[in-house]
Design a protein around this motif. Sequence first.
Motif, short mmCIF file in Angstrom:
data_model
loop_
_atom_site.label_atom_id
_atom_site.label_comp_id
_atom_site.label_asym_id
_atom_site.label_seq_id
_atom_site.Cartn_x
_atom_site.Cartn_y
_atom_site.Cartn_z
N ILE A 1 1.12 17.70 6.33
CA ILE A 1 1.39 16.69 5.32
C ILE A 1 2.90 16.67 5.12
O ILE A 1 3.51 17.68 4.80
N GLU B 1 2.71 11.51 4.09
CA GLU B 1 2.25 11.03 5.38
C GLU B 1 1.53 12.17 6.06
O GLU B 1 2.03 13.30 6.09
N LEU B 2 0.36 11.90 6.57
CA LEU B 2 -0.41 12.91 7.30
C LEU B 2 -0.05 12.80 8.77
O LEU B 2 -0.24 11.74 9.37
N ASP C 1 0.84 -1.19 0.00
CA ASP C 1 0.00 0.00 0.00
C ASP C 1 0.88 1.24 0.00
O ASP C 1 1.93 1.26 0.63
N VAL C 2 0.45 2.27 -0.72
CA VAL C 2 1.23 3.51 -0.79
C VAL C 2 0.31 4.72 -0.69
O VAL C 2 -0.87 4.65 -1.00
N SER C 3 0.88 5.80 -0.27
CA SER C 3 0.23 7.11 -0.31
C SER C 3 1.13 7.97 -1.17
O SER C 3 2.25 8.29 -0.78
N LYS C 4 0.68 8.32 -2.36
CA LYS C 4 1.53 9.02 -3.31
C LYS C 4 0.82 10.28 -3.79
O LYS C 4 -0.37 10.28 -4.02
N LEU C 5 1.60 11.33 -3.96
CA LEU C 5 1.11 12.59 -4.46
C LEU C 5 1.88 12.91 -5.73
O LEU C 5 3.11 12.78 -5.76
N ASN D 1 5.96 10.47 -1.82
CA ASN D 1 5.17 9.73 -0.84
C ASN D 1 4.74 10.72 0.22
O ASN D 1 5.48 11.65 0.54
#
Length: 147
Positions: A128, A109-110, A26-30, A107
Motif C-alpha cells: 500500500i 494506491e495498492l 474518484d479517490v482512495s483515501k485513508l 491518498n
Amino acid sequence: MFSSARQAFARAPRRAFSTTSTRSYDVSKLILIGRLGKDPEVRTTKSEKEYVSYTVATTNYPPPPPNPDGARQEAGTTWHNIISFSPAQNNYLRNLQKGAQVYVEANFELRDADPAADPSSPQAQRQIFLRHETIRVIRQAPSHDTE
C-alpha cells in the motif's frame, strides 16, 4: 479518549460537495489517527526531488474477540509509512517529533507484487503506497527535557 479528535474535526473547515459527476473525481483515501513512530525524515528521489517520509502507528481497535478459553489477545499495532512531495507541507513535517498524536489524510494506491522480484524482498509483496494529503497535530509529543 476521542475528545481531542472530535475537537480537531469540529475546527476543520467544512467542504461543500460538488454537483459534478463523481466519476471524474474518484479517490482512495485513508484517514489515520495515531502517533508518529519516529521523527519525519527528509529523503531524495533518484531524480533529486526532495520528499519527507514519516510513520504513523495505529492500534487496531476493538481488540480481537476472545479465544475459546476466554483469554483475549491484546490489540495489535499497525505501522503506516507515508510520503509527502509537497514543499510547503515538508517544511511543516520536518518540525514534528516522534510521539506526537496526529490526524492524517492520505491518498493510497495498492501496488501489485513484482513477479520477477526476490520472494523475500518487499517488491515481491503487495504494497500500500500512502501519499500525504493533510496532517493535523492533535497532541504534541511529550517533552523529554533533561537538565
